[in-house]
Scaffold this motif. Structure first.
Motif, mmCIF file in Angstrom:
data_model
loop_
_atom_site.group_PDB
_atom_site.id
_atom_site.type_symbol
_atom_site.label_atom_id
_atom_site.label_comp_id
_atom_site.label_asym_id
_atom_site.label_seq_id
_atom_site.Cartn_x
_atom_site.Cartn_y
_atom_site.Cartn_z
ATOM 1 N N GLY A 42 60.114 59.220 49.706
ATOM 2 C CA GLY A 42 60.771 59.644 50.942
ATOM 3 C C GLY A 42 60.575 58.648 52.060
ATOM 4 O O GLY A 42 59.638 57.843 52.026
ATOM 5 N N PRO A 43 61.444 58.689 53.058
ATOM 6 C CA PRO A 43 61.380 57.714 54.154
ATOM 7 C C PRO A 43 60.078 57.780 54.949
ATOM 8 O O PRO A 43 59.625 56.778 55.474
ATOM 9 C CB PRO A 43 62.585 58.043 55.025
ATOM 10 C CG PRO A 43 63.023 59.407 54.613
ATOM 11 C CD PRO A 43 62.550 59.621 53.211
ATOM 12 N N GLY A 44 59.448 58.940 55.008
ATOM 13 C CA GLY A 44 58.197 59.080 55.740
ATOM 14 C C GLY A 44 56.970 59.113 54.854
ATOM 15 O O GLY A 44 55.861 59.298 55.336
ATOM 16 N N GLY A 45 57.160 58.971 53.530
ATOM 17 C CA GLY A 45 56.038 58.917 52.608
ATOM 18 C C GLY A 45 55.500 60.258 52.148
ATOM 19 O O GLY A 45 54.439 60.332 51.532
ATOM 20 N N LEU A 124 52.698 42.260 48.415
ATOM 21 C CA LEU A 124 51.825 43.373 48.058
ATOM 22 C C LEU A 124 50.965 43.777 49.254
ATOM 23 O O LEU A 124 50.806 44.958 49.549
ATOM 24 C CB LEU A 124 50.950 42.996 46.859
ATOM 25 C CG LEU A 124 49.962 44.045 46.364
ATOM 26 C CD1 LEU A 124 50.655 45.333 45.970
ATOM 27 C CD2 LEU A 124 49.160 43.489 45.191
ATOM 28 N N VAL A 125 50.428 42.794 49.952
ATOM 29 C CA VAL A 125 49.608 43.068 51.135
ATOM 30 C C VAL A 125 50.458 43.728 52.225
ATOM 31 O O VAL A 125 50.031 44.712 52.839
ATOM 32 C CB VAL A 125 48.957 41.773 51.662
ATOM 33 C CG1 VAL A 125 48.194 42.028 52.954
ATOM 34 C CG2 VAL A 125 48.037 41.171 50.608
ATOM 35 N N ALA A 126 51.661 43.224 52.450
ATOM 36 C CA ALA A 126 52.529 43.786 53.487
ATOM 37 C C ALA A 126 52.885 45.239 53.180
ATOM 38 O O ALA A 126 52.881 46.085 54.082
ATOM 39 C CB ALA A 126 53.798 42.946 53.609
ATOM 40 N N LEU A 127 53.176 45.536 51.939
ATOM 41 C CA LEU A 127 53.518 46.907 51.559
ATOM 42 C C LEU A 127 52.318 47.832 51.744
ATOM 43 O O LEU A 127 52.444 48.923 52.313
ATOM 44 C CB LEU A 127 54.036 46.955 50.120
ATOM 45 C CG LEU A 127 54.431 48.322 49.579
ATOM 46 C CD1 LEU A 127 55.434 49.026 50.494
ATOM 47 C CD2 LEU A 127 55.003 48.176 48.175
ATOM 48 N N ALA A 128 51.148 47.409 51.302
ATOM 49 C CA ALA A 128 49.946 48.238 51.476
ATOM 50 C C ALA A 128 49.612 48.409 52.963
ATOM 51 O O ALA A 128 49.233 49.509 53.389
ATOM 52 C CB ALA A 128 48.771 47.611 50.731
ATOM 53 N N ASP A 129 49.772 47.351 53.756
ATOM 54 C CA ASP A 129 49.559 47.455 55.200
ATOM 55 C C ASP A 129 50.500 48.494 55.814
ATOM 56 O O ASP A 129 50.104 49.271 56.690
ATOM 57 C CB ASP A 129 49.766 46.115 55.892
ATOM 58 C CG ASP A 129 48.586 45.171 55.752
ATOM 59 O OD1 ASP A 129 47.470 45.631 55.423
ATOM 60 O OD2 ASP A 129 48.779 43.958 55.994
ATOM 61 N N TYR A 130 51.746 48.492 55.366
ATOM 62 C CA TYR A 130 52.706 49.470 55.880
ATOM 63 C C TYR A 130 52.277 50.895 55.513
ATOM 64 O O TYR A 130 52.343 51.808 56.344
ATOM 65 C CB TYR A 130 54.127 49.198 55.368
ATOM 66 C CG TYR A 130 55.107 50.228 55.872
ATOM 67 C CD1 TYR A 130 55.506 50.224 57.207
ATOM 68 C CD2 TYR A 130 55.598 51.217 55.038
ATOM 69 C CE1 TYR A 130 56.361 51.194 57.690
ATOM 70 C CE2 TYR A 130 56.466 52.193 55.512
ATOM 71 C CZ TYR A 130 56.851 52.173 56.838
ATOM 72 O OH TYR A 130 57.706 53.141 57.330
ATOM 73 N N LEU A 131 51.828 51.101 54.283
ATOM 74 C CA LEU A 131 51.365 52.438 53.878
ATOM 75 C C LEU A 131 50.197 52.902 54.751
ATOM 76 O O LEU A 131 50.095 54.085 55.047
ATOM 77 C CB LEU A 131 50.968 52.446 52.406
ATOM 78 C CG LEU A 131 52.087 52.242 51.405
ATOM 79 C CD1 LEU A 131 51.549 52.268 49.984
ATOM 80 C CD2 LEU A 131 53.180 53.290 51.580
ATOM 81 N N ALA A 132 49.370 51.968 55.170
ATOM 82 C CA ALA A 132 48.257 52.330 56.061
ATOM 83 C C ALA A 132 48.768 52.887 57.378
ATOM 84 O O ALA A 132 48.125 53.767 57.971
ATOM 85 C CB ALA A 132 47.355 51.117 56.294
ATOM 86 N N THR A 133 49.939 52.447 57.820
ATOM 87 C CA THR A 133 50.489 52.956 59.091
ATOM 88 C C THR A 133 51.069 54.362 58.952
ATOM 89 O O THR A 133 51.304 55.019 59.964
ATOM 90 C CB THR A 133 51.598 52.024 59.647
ATOM 91 O OG1 THR A 133 52.764 52.110 58.820
ATOM 92 C CG2 THR A 133 51.118 50.586 59.762
ATOM 93 N N LEU A 134 51.300 54.810 57.736
ATOM 94 C CA LEU A 134 51.879 56.140 57.510
ATOM 95 C C LEU A 134 50.824 57.253 57.488
ATOM 96 O O LEU A 134 51.176 58.428 57.368
ATOM 97 C CB LEU A 134 52.654 56.168 56.191
ATOM 98 C CG LEU A 134 53.870 55.262 56.071
ATOM 99 C CD1 LEU A 134 54.494 55.421 54.687
ATOM 100 C CD2 LEU A 134 54.873 55.561 57.160
ATOM 101 N N GLN A 135 49.555 56.884 57.584
ATOM 102 C CA GLN A 135 48.489 57.877 57.446
ATOM 103 C C GLN A 135 48.459 58.870 58.606
ATOM 104 O O GLN A 135 48.652 58.504 59.752
ATOM 105 C CB GLN A 135 47.139 57.178 57.303
ATOM 106 C CG GLN A 135 47.051 56.233 56.135
ATOM 107 C CD GLN A 135 47.537 56.864 54.841
ATOM 108 O OE1 GLN A 135 46.895 57.779 54.325
ATOM 109 N NE2 GLN A 135 48.648 56.386 54.313
ATOM 110 N N ASN A 136 48.214 60.133 58.250
ATOM 111 C CA ASN A 136 48.088 61.207 59.266
ATOM 112 C C ASN A 136 46.726 61.150 59.909
ATOM 113 O O ASN A 136 45.772 60.764 59.385
ATOM 114 C CB ASN A 136 48.285 62.580 58.616
ATOM 115 C CG ASN A 136 49.721 62.798 58.209
ATOM 116 O OD1 ASN A 136 50.640 62.288 58.816
ATOM 117 N ND2 ASN A 136 49.880 63.559 57.151
#
Length: 136
Positions: A42-45, A124-136
């Motif tokens: 999903g767009p928001g993870g 890979l680093v950029a994608l993981a960094d982005y996932l870190a920004t999605l954290q609640n």
């Protein structure tokens, strides 16, 4: 003279030079996420992407990775999951291994938590960094 040590030292210097000389490139973790992950997660993870319904197993809610790990975002483990390294041979996983797809571009040095700087694909680093920004 220890040839193994010198060969290893040369390789280490060569990898540092490779990372230092790589053309600076802006990589969008968000764009990579939208390309490779949003259809399922999903767009928001949250695990509610349009393809999620057709999967045998619900995609993970990526916004709670840190919460599920004591409030710490486990960068190395997340990168390993995305890459597929820790899931090789796991027949129950429906998530594709993205390691090959994310290997395009230069390598960057990343401390994966053990104090050792490891050459890692910048995507890979950029994608993981982005996932870190999605954290609640």
């Amino acid at each position: 003279m220890n040839h193994a040590f010198h060969a290893g030292a040369f390789l280490g210097v060569a990898m540092l030079a490779l990372a230092a000389c790589a053309p600076e490139q802006q990589v969008s973790g968000r764009a990579l996420y939208l390309d490779y992950c949003a259809s399922c997660h999903g767009p928001g993870g949250k695990g509610d992407g349009p393809a999620a319904e057709g999967l045998g197993k619900a995609p993970a809610d990526l916004t709670g990775i840190a919460a599920r790990n004591g409030g710490v975002f486990p960068m190395a483990r997340v990168m390993s999951t995305i890459d597929g390294y820790t899931r090789r041979g796991d027949r129950s996983s429906v998530m594709p291994e993205l390691g090959v797809a994310l290997q395009q571009g230069p390598l960057v040095l990343v401390d994966t938590g053990d104090g050792i700087m490891t050459p890692t694909p910048v995507n890979l680093v950029a994608l993981a960094d982005y996932l870190a920004t999605l954290q609640n």
